[in-house]
Design an enzyme around this catalytic site. Structure first.
Site, PDB file in Angstrom:
ATOM      1  N   ASP A  14      20.689  34.123  42.849  1.00  0.00           N
ATOM      2  CA  ASP A  14      20.656  35.444  43.481  1.00  0.00           C
ATOM      3  C   ASP A  14      21.493  36.481  42.751  1.00  0.00           C
ATOM      4  OD1 ASP A  14      19.132  34.318  45.633  1.00  0.00           O
ATOM      5  OD2 ASP A  14      20.999  33.459  46.376  1.00  0.00           O
ATOM      6  N   LYS A  17      18.446  38.304  38.825  1.00  0.00           N
ATOM      7  CA  LYS A  17      17.675  37.981  37.605  1.00  0.00           C
ATOM      8  C   LYS A  17      16.317  38.663  37.619  1.00  0.00           C
ATOM      9  CE  LYS A  17      17.906  33.570  38.325  1.00  0.00           C
ATOM     10  NZ  LYS A  17      18.897  33.453  39.402  1.00  0.00           N
ATOM     11  N   GLY A  41      13.820  33.053  44.992  1.00  0.00           N
ATOM     12  CA  GLY A  41      13.205  34.254  45.531  1.00  0.00           C
ATOM     13  C   GLY A  41      13.661  35.442  44.728  1.00  0.00           C
ATOM     14  N   HIS A  42      12.714  36.178  44.185  1.00  0.00           N
ATOM     15  CA  HIS A  42      13.060  37.380  43.433  1.00  0.00           C
ATOM     16  C   HIS A  42      12.520  38.582  44.166  1.00  0.00           C
ATOM     17  CE1 HIS A  42      14.081  34.911  40.140  1.00  0.00           C
ATOM     18  NE2 HIS A  42      12.857  34.647  39.743  1.00  0.00           N
ATOM     19  N   THR A  43      13.327  39.613  44.242  1.00  0.00           N
ATOM     20  CA  THR A  43      12.835  40.869  44.779  1.00  0.00           C
ATOM     21  C   THR A  43      12.811  41.869  43.637  1.00  0.00           C
ATOM     22  OG1 THR A  43      14.002  40.294  46.790  1.00  0.00           O
ATOM     23  CG2 THR A  43      13.174  42.542  46.631  1.00  0.00           C
ATOM     24  N   GLN A 186      17.551  29.979  40.040  1.00  0.00           N
ATOM     25  CA  GLN A 186      18.874  29.585  40.543  1.00  0.00           C
ATOM     26  C   GLN A 186      19.973  29.977  39.549  1.00  0.00           C
ATOM     27  OE1 GLN A 186      16.335  26.770  40.911  1.00  0.00           O
ATOM     28  NE2 GLN A 186      15.867  27.890  42.751  1.00  0.00           N
TER      29      GLN A 186
HETATM   30  P1  IMP Z   1      17.342  23.184  47.084  1.00  0.00           P
HETATM   31  O1  IMP Z   1      17.170  23.817  45.742  1.00  0.00           O
HETATM   32  O2  IMP Z   1      16.436  23.762  48.128  1.00  0.00           O
HETATM   33  O3  IMP Z   1      17.275  21.700  47.012  1.00  0.00           O
HETATM   34  O4  IMP Z   1      18.822  23.541  47.583  1.00  0.00           O
HETATM   35  C1  IMP Z   1      19.979  23.072  46.951  1.00  0.00           C
HETATM   36  C2  IMP Z   1      21.075  24.117  46.959  1.00  0.00           C
HETATM   37  O5  IMP Z   1      20.714  25.166  46.064  1.00  0.00           O
HETATM   38  C3  IMP Z   1      21.313  24.779  48.317  1.00  0.00           C
HETATM   39  O6  IMP Z   1      22.686  25.082  48.437  1.00  0.00           O
HETATM   40  C4  IMP Z   1      20.508  26.070  48.213  1.00  0.00           C
HETATM   41  O7  IMP Z   1      21.005  27.060  49.065  1.00  0.00           O
HETATM   42  C5  IMP Z   1      20.717  26.419  46.761  1.00  0.00           C
HETATM   43  N1  IMP Z   1      19.623  27.225  46.195  1.00  0.00           N
HETATM   44  C6  IMP Z   1      18.388  26.790  45.848  1.00  0.00           C
HETATM   45  N2  IMP Z   1      17.665  27.788  45.331  1.00  0.00           N
HETATM   46  C7  IMP Z   1      18.445  28.878  45.329  1.00  0.00           C
HETATM   47  C8  IMP Z   1      18.274  30.231  44.887  1.00  0.00           C
HETATM   48  O8  IMP Z   1      17.238  30.631  44.336  1.00  0.00           O
HETATM   49  N3  IMP Z   1      19.336  31.061  45.064  1.00  0.00           N
HETATM   50  C9  IMP Z   1      20.494  30.640  45.626  1.00  0.00           C
HETATM   51  N4  IMP Z   1      20.705  29.391  46.034  1.00  0.00           N
HETATM   52  C10 IMP Z   1      19.695  28.517  45.888  1.00  0.00           C
HETATM   53 MG    MG Z   2      17.006  34.643  44.837  1.00  0.00          MG
END
Ligand code: IMP
Ligand code: MG
Length: 431
Positions: A14, A17, A41-43, A186
């Site tokens: 977040d 990017k 998630g990208h906005t 991520q």
């Molecule tokens: P998972 O990727 O859903 O397995 O989650 C594992 C960890 O990564 C959790 O703490 C999520 O909140 C975090 N996480 C996964 N994708 C994102 C992202 O795009 N942005 C921020 N945190 C993420």
């Molecule tokens: Mg995001």
């Protein structure tokens, strides 16, 4: 000037990017994503149009670009089809001319999502089936795109024409010396190997992941740029040394939608003003809450309020090392504009010992306390600044100090969500 650039998150995801990728996409011919799934998630904001993507690279809203979803990704067919359909509804044509999907990418099944919902809460996953899908991939019992598209269902049919040997197509673009953006989802601290394990995602987020996640050699990468917020946020559990307020306090807060519904725009700005007073009396929870409200720090994927904290120079330096960074793009500097004093974490104190090196060992991290340096804020609207010299002196000082601490040049500073709110400091790292 580089022909190929990897964009990676420097913190916990977040970082913005999507916006930086969108900005660089103007000069890119191909945009390829190498890891993760619809946990991301990208906005992207173009004029007054807001686009939200979970899977498809944001290059799709630009004309004449090829977007690639790499073999390192895990793909929920329903989600990718719904993104394609929503783009089609808004007048975009989607075909193999602008979107291709790796035949080796793994499929997220219903049972992966169910399992994640049951077991993922311990570390606060997004519940999208990401971990269970990668588990099956590593156990050699996953379902890949190449086999999925043989099935007779509406999603498979829709995706079928887009599924390709993407590594071959990317290599042709490399040969033709086209401009290529490799996009990681991520952030570095969520990398399965280099993040704060077990509070991580299940893929290689770091720049090296571009090679394995797309099938290209490391010699083909010209530049690595990390995107870092001017402060820090984290969703889900796990250590966050510079956290303002506690995880419990943040989780108790209402979603932004509920706040907006109940208070209205006027009520919300009244609330902000009340919080700003407490912020400047050094109330930590209020400082974190102001970062959340000013930065709209609520998940695109889950809507959860994000945990917030001051910029952590140890994490940024760690990220520089693990990714081999050439430069940093700093986002959301405008979010700090209401603060009279701004802190930067320059060291950790752990059981009486001071350290300036980050460790991803969560056992140690849980006992670390931040050591701060305090800088004067600028308390001015900077969202219309067009170049570095137009920024207030204290904002310039903040950027310079972070460059010094991280030992990597800052090439871009972003002062708002719009494309035009992007200040380029060093062109040599960009296309
Ligand atoms: P998972 O990727 O859903 O397995 O989650 C594992 C960890 O990564 C959790 O703490 C999520 O909140 C975090 N996480 C996964 N994708 C994102 C992202 O795009 N942005 C921020 N945190 C993420
Ligand atoms: Mg995001």
């Amino acid at each position: 000037m580089p022909k190929t650039i990897v964009i990676v998150g420097a913190q916990f995801g977040d970082e913005g990017k999507g916006k930086i990728v969108d900005f660089l996409t103007e000069k890119a011919d191909l945009i390829a994503r190498y890891n993760g799934g619809n946990n991301a998630g990208h906005t992207v904001v173009v004029k007054n149009d807001v686009f939200k993507f979970h899977l498809i690279p944001s290059g799709i809203i630009h004309e004449g670009k090829l977007n690639v979803m790499g073999n390192g990704m895990v793909i929920d067919p329903k989600v990718v089809v719904s993104e394609i359909e929503s783009l089609e509804k808004r007048g975009y044509d989607i075909s193999e001319k602008n979107l291709i999907i790796s035949q080796n990418a793994h499929i997220i099944k219903e049972k992966h999502v169910e399992e994640d919902e049951l077991t993922g809460s311990k570390i606060g996953t997004t519940g999208r089936g990401i971990g269970p899908c990668y588990t099956d991939k590593a156990a050699r019992k996953g379902l890949r795109m190449i086999d999925y598209i043989k099935e007779d269902n509406k999603y498979a049919k829709k995706i079928r024409p887009l599924v390709k040997d993407t590594s071959l197509i990317v290599s042709q673009y490399l040969e033709d010396e086209k401009n290529i953006l490799f996009e990681g989802a991520q952030g570095t601290l969520l990398d399965i190997d280099h993040g704060t394990y077990p509070y991580v995602t299940s893929s290689n987020v770091v720049a090296g992941g571009a090679c394995t996640g797309l099938g290209i050699g490391p010699t083909k990468i010209d530049a690595v740029i990390a995107v870092a917020k001017a402060y820090i946020t984290r969703v889900g559990s796990g250590p966050l040394v510079t956290e303002l307020g506690t995880e419990e306090e943040t989780n108790k807060e209402d979603s932004i939608n509920k706040l907006k519904r109940e208070l209205g725009d006027q009520g919300l700005s009244f609330l902000k003003r009340k919080i700003i007073n407490k912020v400047n009396e050094d109330d930590e929870y209020s400082q974190g809450r102001l970062l959340r409200l000013n930065g709209m720090e609520y998940g695109t994927t889950t809507g959860r309020p994000r945990r917030t904290g001051w910029f952590d120079a140890l994490i940024a330096r760690y990220s520089a090392r693990i990714n081999g960074l050439d430069a940093v793009a700093m986002t959301k500097l405008d979010v700090l504009s209401d603060f009279k004093k701004i802190k930067i974490c320059t060291a950790y104190e752990c059981k009486g010992k001071k350290s300036s090196e980050f460790t991803n060992n969560v056992e140690i991290l849980k006992d670390c306390r931040p050591v701060y340096e305090t800088l004067d804020g600028w308390c001015k609207d900077i969202s219309k600044a067009k170049d570095f010299k137009e920024l207030p002196e204290n904002a310039q000082e903040y950027i310079r100090r972070i460059e010094e601490l991280v030992k990597v040049p800052i090439c871009i500073v972003s002062v708002g969500p719009g494309r035009e709110q992007t200040i380029v400091l060093k062109k040599q790292f960009l296309f």
